[in-house]
Design an enzyme around this catalytic site. Structure first.
Site, PDB file in Angstrom:
ATOM      1  N   LYS B  93      26.279  20.391 -47.842  1.00 23.31           N
ATOM      2  CA  LYS B  93      26.320  21.765 -48.359  1.00 23.31           C
ATOM      3  C   LYS B  93      25.210  22.647 -47.788  1.00 23.31           C
ATOM      4  CE  LYS B  93      29.807  21.238 -51.273  1.00 23.31           C
ATOM      5  NZ  LYS B  93      31.068  21.995 -51.117  1.00 23.31           N
ATOM      6  N   GLU B 115      28.656  29.627 -56.883  1.00 20.47           N
ATOM      7  CA  GLU B 115      29.368  28.775 -57.835  1.00 20.47           C
ATOM      8  C   GLU B 115      29.056  27.340 -57.446  1.00 20.47           C
ATOM      9  OE1 GLU B 115      30.692  29.661 -55.021  1.00 20.47           O
ATOM     10  OE2 GLU B 115      31.376  27.678 -54.350  1.00 20.47           O
ATOM     11  N   SER B 381      29.788  12.696 -46.699  1.00 17.84           N
ATOM     12  CA  SER B 381      29.351  14.067 -46.994  1.00 17.84           C
ATOM     13  C   SER B 381      28.135  14.157 -47.899  1.00 17.84           C
ATOM     14  CB  SER B 381      30.513  14.858 -47.589  1.00 17.84           C
ATOM     15  OG  SER B 381      30.995  14.220 -48.763  1.00 17.84           O
TER      16      SER B 381
HETATM   17  C1  LIG Z   1      28.997  15.336 -51.401  1.00 11.14           C
HETATM   18  C2  LIG Z   1      30.148  16.275 -51.473  1.00 11.14           C
HETATM   19  N1  LIG Z   1      31.213  16.073 -50.690  1.00 11.14           N
HETATM   20  C3  LIG Z   1      32.269  16.888 -50.726  1.00 11.14           C
HETATM   21  C4  LIG Z   1      32.335  17.967 -51.591  1.00 11.14           C
HETATM   22  C5  LIG Z   1      33.581  18.792 -51.609  1.00 11.14           C
HETATM   23  O1  LIG Z   1      33.455  20.046 -51.022  1.00 11.14           O
HETATM   24  P1  LIG Z   1      34.110  20.361 -49.621  1.00 11.14           P
HETATM   25  O2  LIG Z   1      35.537  19.956 -49.696  1.00 11.14           O
HETATM   26  O3  LIG Z   1      33.939  21.833 -49.477  1.00 11.14           O
HETATM   27  O4  LIG Z   1      33.385  19.614 -48.587  1.00 11.14           O
HETATM   28  C6  LIG Z   1      31.243  18.232 -52.431  1.00 11.14           C
HETATM   29  C7  LIG Z   1      31.260  19.364 -53.354  1.00 11.14           C
HETATM   30  O5  LIG Z   1      30.498  19.538 -54.226  1.00 11.14           O
HETATM   31  C8  LIG Z   1      30.113  17.369 -52.360  1.00 11.14           C
HETATM   32  O6  LIG Z   1      29.058  17.563 -53.142  1.00 11.14           O
END
Ligand SMILES: Cc1ncc(COP(=O)(O)O)c(C=O)c1O
Lengths: 263, 401
Positions: B93, B115, B381
């Site tokens: 993020k 948000e 992620s």
């Molecule tokens: C670690 C992590 N992965 C994925 C996401 C999902 O968001 P996005 O689909 O925008 O990557 C989030 C959202 O809070 C997150 O914290």
């Protein structure tokens, strides 16, 4: 649309917003009839939506209750089927784009025409989308698409909005969601400068809640739209008829006395 | 020969049939200001330098690409993990919030709103606001505040005001509504840092560009480690879709690389408690964007469900809706149970506790077939610190069985 245009030749127009399906599912036609009887000049019938992002807490809540009551666009058109037997003042539908999109834009316009709806306000259908995809459909069904203008709308864009309009412009009084701020944000000089030379009259909405703010708005425009404080007024105890009547007379009688309108 | 498709945003803000900017007139000036300026600013050499310097020295980029030996052995293939979990604040993020705070500064904005679902984007926003000394207000669904309490405390510690969203399902969708309402009421001084590839144009494209650093690095790292810039698969979880968009971006035109987007099926796709938008969604408009959305026949948006707060959104971004429609990406959905199982397994096999969101991407491995020679790049992620309580509960429940 002729009905709407004729009404718009007058001043001090009181336009009332309410959410269809609130407080009770089948109040729609009663509220409309009581509003007309009490002296409202126009009515905006709100189509409830799960995510009303331009609305403050009061209209959010009325929308939520209406949906819980079982309100749908299909049902609304059912409720409005015979409305023109009793009601002569202009009726406008106001709602977010997604329910209209799912219903089918053309079918929606056809149903509006059938029911005698004069116009629609769809705050999240922006000008360019409207012009590119929907203007011809709306015009085919003689449905006026009423566009919003905010204090931040540029002069150039205002001109485009005016050109895309065919009944009135809906000026938002301040940079605000509904029911949040009071009265006009812009100075009179600035405002009058902005509306000079427009093709269509203006009604003001969003911060209008009582006699004072209504009268003030009428000094700027042909009239004003009240939503949040009307929803509040019909939310309490008592007979619907009386609540509607009390509210309208708290605004309109006084307003009619003020004939120092500049227009 | 396949016909070459266009996966990028067009001048009207659309990815194929999806996108646009369905904003109320009240927000038009702000969204238009962004639209007129974002590409110009992002492409300035001075902006790029500031952005990349911060990514390097503050975030800790490039994030490693790690060959997961034991996991590879289990699936009898070659799995590489893109370690976004090692970024400052623990997820991808922050790539986006660094970009957007620099943009907001260039536009002269004095106040930031955001948000958040899992709280990762809220923390990443609060962090860059602390870094730049800018006021920060974060909207978070009340339910999410309860399930991601440590992140709420982190945001507060960083000086942000966390405002509970009390409407609807009190999750990410409702937090987004509240943030948009705040923006309408404060357009003069405020920039809204959206946390995923959702919302009105130019947000989906802008957020994707900031996140595309993920795949930019992956190409170099893959070349170094495998002798080929392009893997056979890129796998990423999709909430709104920002980490997946960033991981896919530089592989969009690769003939070799299959893109796999993993959605949350919640308690099961057809359980009524799911967030599998690609299966359950229909085209519609929410949060000023035309995309695939979970909704009723009457066009009311339905509540999503996922054990992972970051995937608990009833839509996907317009870029992903386009990848889905054109079949450029394959969509797989993973239940709460499967994600929990995968999280605990990765923890044991690799010594990495993934975020619940990322655990969905790992769970998808079980549903795919690989060749022994395949190169699989999985976007890890975020890290799982915020989810420890959920993991411990699950572990205890498993033990009692
Ligand atoms: C670690 C992590 N992965 C994925 C996401 C999902 O968001 P996005 O689909 O925008 O990557 C989030 C959202 O809070 C997150 O914290």
């Amino acid at each position: 649309m002729t009905r709407l245009k004729n009404t718009l030749t007058k001043k001090d127009l009181l336009n009332i917003y309410f959410t269809a399906g609130y407080p009770n599912l089948n109040d729609t036609s009663r509220i409309i009839e009581e509003l007309q009887a009490s002296g409202a000049d126009m009515i905006e019938i709100g189509i409830p939506f799960s995510d009303p992002l331009a609305d403050g807490p009061v209209i959010q809540q009325s929308s939520k209750v209406a949906l819980e009551n079982g309100m749908t666009l299909n049902l609304l058109f059912e409720q409005l089927k015979d409305i023109r037997k009793h009601v002569t003042i202009p009726l406008v539908l106001m709602g977010y784009f997604n329910p209209v999109l799912q219903f089918g834009v053309e079918k929606f316009c056809a149903k509006c025409k059938e029911a005698g709806i004069d116009g629609v306000i769809i705050p999240d259908l922006p000008l360019d989308e409207y012009l590119e995809r929907y203007q011809s459909i709306f015009e085919e069904y003689e449905l006026s698409n009423i566009l919003l203008v905010s204090p931040g709308t540029s002069a150039e864009r205002l001109k485009k909005i005016d050109e895309a309009s065919n009944s009135f412009l809906y000026f938002v009084s301040s940079n605000s969601t509904t029911g949040n701020k009071n009265g006009m944000q812009e100075s009179k000089e600035n405002y009058f400068h902005r509306i000079k030379g427009l093709n269509y009259p203006v009604l003001i909405g969003f911060g209008i809640k009582d006699r004072n703010t209504f009268e003030e708005a009428c000094k700027y425009a042909n009239g004003a739209i009240i939503g949040t404080s009307f929803i509040n007024a019909i939310s309490g105890e008592g007979l619907l008829k009386e609540k509607v009547n009390t509210f309208i007379s708290s605004i309109k009688d006084q307003a009619q006395l003020t004939h120092n309108s500049i227009l | 020969m396949k016909t070459k498709r266009n996966y990028y945003v067009n001048e009207k803000g659309y990815f194929g049939n999806f996108g646009g900017a369905f904003v109320p007139e009240l927000l038009y000036p702000n969204v238009d200001e962004l639209n007129q300026n974002y590409l110009k600013i992002i492409n300035e050499a001075s902006f790029q330098k500031k952005f990349h310097d911060l990514l390097k020295d503050y975030v800790g980029r490039p994030s490693p690409l790690y060959y997961a030996k034991r996991l590879s052995k289990k699936y009898n293939t070659n799995i590489y993990l893109k370690r976004e979990d090692l970024n400052h604040t623990g997820a991808h993020k922050i790539n986006n919030t660094i970009g957007q705070i620099l943009l907001a500064q260039r536009l002269g904005k004095k106040r930031i709103i955001a948000e958040t679902g899992a709280g990762q984007h809220g923390v990443a926003t609060a962090t860059v606001c602390a870094l730049m000394g800018i006021e920060c207000v974060v909207y978070m669904g009340k339910v999410d505040m309860q399930r991601q309490l440590p992140n709420v405390e982190r945001m507060r510690l960083l000086g942000a005001t966390v405002v509970p969203a009390l409407s609807g399902s009190q999750t990410l969708k409702d937090a987004t509504n509240e943030a948009i309402r705040d923006w309408i009421n404060n357009i003069d001084n405020t920039h809204y840092i959206i946390g995923s590839v959702v919302g009105p144009h130019p947000y989906p494209d802008m957020v994707m560009q900031f996140q595309s650093v993920i795949s930019e690095e992956m190409r170099k790292q893959l070349l170094e480690k495998t002798g080929n810039e392009e893997p056979d698969y890129v796998i990423a979880c999709v909430g709104g879709g920002s980490n997946a968009a960033g991981a896919f971006y530089h592989f969009l035109e690769s003939e070799r690389t299959k893109l796999v987007a993993v959605e949350a099926a919640g308690e099961g796709i057809h359980s009524g408690k799911s967030a599998a938008t690609s299966v359950l969604g229909k085209i519609g408009v929410l949060h000023a964007c035309k995309t695939l959305l979970m909704q009723t026949e009457d066009g009311q948006i339905t509540e999503a469900h996922s054990i992972s707060a970051g995937l608990d959104y009833p839509g996907i971004g317009p870029f992903h809706a386009h990848l889905h429609e054109t079949r450029r990406a394959e969509f797989i959905s993973v239940t709460d149970e499967e994600a929990l199982g995968a999280a605990l397994e990765v923890t044991k096999l690799e010594g990495i506790i993934p975020a619940l969101e990322s655990a969905h991407a790992f769970a998808a491995l079980d549903k795919m077939k690989f060749k022994t020679t395949d190169v699989v790049a999985l976007n890890l992620s975020g890290r799982g610190d915020k989810d420890l309580e959920t993991y411990i509960k699950h572990l205890n429940a498993v033990k009692q069985h």
